[in-house]
Design an enzyme around this catalytic site. Structure first.
Site, PDB file in Angstrom:
ATOM      1  N   ASP A 140       0.836  -1.192   0.000  1.00 34.93           N
ATOM      2  CA  ASP A 140       0.000   0.000   0.000  1.00 34.93           C
ATOM      3  C   ASP A 140       0.875   1.247   0.000  1.00 34.93           C
ATOM      4  OD1 ASP A 140      -2.199  -1.662   0.167  1.00 34.93           O
ATOM      5  OD2 ASP A 140      -2.422  -1.435   2.343  1.00 34.93           O
ATOM      6  N   LYS A 141       0.345   2.341  -0.510  1.00 37.22           N
ATOM      7  CA  LYS A 141       1.108   3.587  -0.621  1.00 37.22           C
ATOM      8  C   LYS A 141       1.770   3.983   0.699  1.00 37.22           C
ATOM      9  CE  LYS A 141       0.533   8.491  -1.696  1.00 37.22           C
ATOM     10  NZ  LYS A 141      -0.419   9.552  -2.137  1.00 37.22           N
TER      11      LYS A 141
END
Length: 309
Positions: A140-141
């Protein structure tokens, strides 16, 4: 921003209708829906597969034009290990793994282009919406830590197969808001949230099997420092499972709440072990826990485990 309005065609999927009416790719139309840029009769809608009855008015808010071609960028990125077949990186929080229809710069791919060869670079179009040479898995970012990148086609096939066949061992570190048992095995299928297109949940639409093993490393009265080993690799798996257990990740504004102690969710990919694509021997990579997580834990009154990198 540009707003486009059209009458809904009866019986059509929402993303297909947007694609046809506005001459957009279906991938981009779906992303617009899931990102909250689409309304039906003035009400937000999050499901790209929504069937239209033919009486609705569809409103689409088009973001400003984005740069299309993905270019190499001089971005700071720590290379943990590199050989002829693969590279292991320590992805910083805030960096997306690869370009999407709406994100064209600042990604891991942008950082690596020009720095090393990437698998399938010549097979992908740098102007395509989903341009991801070398990418065999994602974080995830706002999750930091170990990612592995394939540098040639054979390595890409081998690494992709290892993840698909669950021959990898992944280890994460998280700060959870709440209390957990010392050792806990969570088996809960994960599917898409029916109302929020980018959110997942235990159950949900089209759930897929998901299991995670949790071990508590340290505690404070209201928080838990936990090691997580996901057996599967579902979207947001650790975050969803911890939230379902009543102990969401600290700073997770999607499944819990934002925190003044850390500007992102406190989740770090600590270690990754997998078979090397050339000789199939196990190889492990570790990424040091970033300072923001350590500092957040200390501010909560916790003691940092001395054996934790």
């Amino acid at each position: 921003m540009d707003v486009r309005v059209f009458e809904a065609p009866a019986g059509e999927r929402l993303d297909v209708a947007i694609s046809a009416a506005l001459l957009l790719s279906r991938t981009y139309a779906k992303e617009l829906v899931m990102s909250g840029f689409v309304q039906l009769d003035g009400r937000p809608v999050a499901k790209a597969a929504t069937k239209l009855s033919g009486v609705e008015l569809v409103s689409v808010l088009l973001p400003p034009p984005r740069p299309m071609r993905v270019e190499a960028e001089a971005l700071a990125l720590d290379i943990i290990y590199e050989d002829d077949d693969l590279a292991a990186i320590d992805k910083p929080p805030g960096m997306t793994a690869h370009p999407t229809a709406s994100v064209r710069n600042g990604t891991v791919v942008n950082a690596l282009l020009g720095r090393m060869s990437l698998a399938k670079d010549k097979d992908f179009d740098p102007e395509a919406e989903d341009y991801r040479p070398g990418i065999v898995h994602r974080l995830d970012k706002d999750t930091s830590g170990v990612m592995v990148i394939a540098k040639n086609a054979d390595a890409h096939r081998g690494l992709s197969a290892a993840f698909k066949k669950r021959l990898t061992e992944k280890e994460y570190l998280a700060i959870a808001v709440g209390s957990l048992g010392d050792d806990l095995y969570m088996d809960g299928p994960i599917g898409r949230h029916p109302l929020h297109g980018r959110k997942m949940m235990v159950g949900g639409g089209n759930p897929r099997s998901a299991s995670t093993y949790f071990r508590v490393l340290a505690r404070t009265p209201q928080h838990t420092l936990v090691r997580a080993k996901p057996h599967t690799g579902r979207t947001h798996q650790i975050r969803v499972h911890l939230a379902h257990l009543g102990a969401p990740v600290l700073g997770d504004s999607v499944y819990g709440r934002a925190s003044t102690l850390i500007p992102r969710h406190a989740l770090h990919a600590l270690r990754l072990t997998l078979p090397h694509p050339r000789d199939h021997q196990a190889i492990s990579f570790s990424a040091q826990v970033p300072a923001d997580m350590v500092e957040a834990w200390l501010k909560l009154g916790g003691s940092w485990p001395p054996d934790l990198i």
